[in-house]
Design an enzyme around this catalytic site. Sequence first.
Site, PDB file in Angstrom:
ATOM      1  N   ILE A  23      -3.810   4.036   2.019  1.00 57.38           N
ATOM      2  CA  ILE A  23      -4.065   4.253   3.445  1.00 57.38           C
ATOM      3  C   ILE A  23      -5.088   5.369   3.662  1.00 57.38           C
ATOM      4  O   ILE A  23      -5.727   5.423   4.709  1.00 57.38           O
ATOM      5  CB  ILE A  23      -2.739   4.512   4.207  1.00 57.38           C
ATOM      6  CG1 ILE A  23      -2.930   4.265   5.703  1.00 57.38           C
ATOM      7  CG2 ILE A  23      -2.186   5.896   3.887  1.00 57.38           C
ATOM      8  CD1 ILE A  23      -1.643   4.188   6.499  1.00 57.38           C
ATOM      9  N   TYR A  58       0.825  -1.208   0.000  1.00 54.97           N
ATOM     10  CA  TYR A  58       0.000   0.000   0.000  1.00 54.97           C
ATOM     11  C   TYR A  58       0.856   1.254   0.000  1.00 54.97           C
ATOM     12  O   TYR A  58       2.046   1.223   0.311  1.00 54.97           O
ATOM     13  CB  TYR A  58      -0.967   0.010   1.192  1.00 54.97           C
ATOM     14  CG  TYR A  58      -0.309   0.289   2.518  1.00 54.97           C
ATOM     15  CD1 TYR A  58      -0.268   1.590   3.022  1.00 54.97           C
ATOM     16  CD2 TYR A  58       0.279  -0.715   3.266  1.00 54.97           C
ATOM     17  CE1 TYR A  58       0.354   1.861   4.235  1.00 54.97           C
ATOM     18  CE2 TYR A  58       0.884  -0.459   4.475  1.00 54.97           C
ATOM     19  CZ  TYR A  58       0.917   0.840   4.960  1.00 54.97           C
ATOM     20  OH  TYR A  58       1.523   1.105   6.153  1.00 54.97           O
ATOM     21  N   CYS A  59       0.199   2.371  -0.369  1.00 55.45           N
ATOM     22  CA  CYS A  59       0.818   3.688  -0.308  1.00 55.45           C
ATOM     23  C   CYS A  59      -0.268   4.649   0.182  1.00 55.45           C
ATOM     24  O   CYS A  59      -1.172   4.246   0.894  1.00 55.45           O
ATOM     25  CB  CYS A  59       1.385   4.090  -1.672  1.00 55.45           C
ATOM     26  SG  CYS A  59       0.138   4.235  -2.968  1.00 55.45           S
ATOM     27  N   ARG A  60      -0.182   5.908  -0.217  1.00 57.08           N
ATOM     28  CA  ARG A  60      -1.176   6.875   0.219  1.00 57.08           C
ATOM     29  C   ARG A  60      -2.515   6.652  -0.478  1.00 57.08           C
ATOM     30  O   ARG A  60      -3.557   6.594   0.153  1.00 57.08           O
ATOM     31  CB  ARG A  60      -0.670   8.299  -0.030  1.00 57.08           C
ATOM     32  CG  ARG A  60      -1.524   9.376   0.595  1.00 57.08           C
ATOM     33  CD  ARG A  60      -0.946  10.752   0.371  1.00 57.08           C
ATOM     34  NE  ARG A  60      -0.984  11.119  -1.054  1.00 57.08           N
ATOM     35  CZ  ARG A  60      -2.019  11.676  -1.663  1.00 57.08           C
ATOM     36  NH1 ARG A  60      -3.129  11.939  -0.990  1.00 57.08           N
ATOM     37  NH2 ARG A  60      -1.967  11.980  -2.940  1.00 57.08           N
TER      38      ARG A  60
END
Length: 103
Positions: free
Chosen positions: A94, A65-67
């Site tokens: 996220i 995952y990332c932003r």
Amino acid sequence: MADLIQEEWAEQLENDKNAIVLDVRTEEEFEEGYIPNAINIDIRQGQDFIDELEKLDKSKTYYVYCRSGARSAKACAIMDQLGFEEAHNLLGGIMEWEGDIAE
């Protein structure tokens, strides 16, 4: 590689004994809060990112995952090219995560 909505990602992660959570955001973003037990390797580090990936066990299942889901999608594609067996991208990143956040 699979793009998974939050519910699928969280459910598979919970039931996967072979799982590793990978956060590909910057160190600063990571320090603001992360999904519990995540390891952080910043995709923006270019070759260093690839070098760090090469140290990981390619037979594990990675929940990435990332932003927002864009960088993690790229990371999953890179992991696929490097021979990782399974990498799952968290759609929405996220920002849309409703589970626990560690700090």
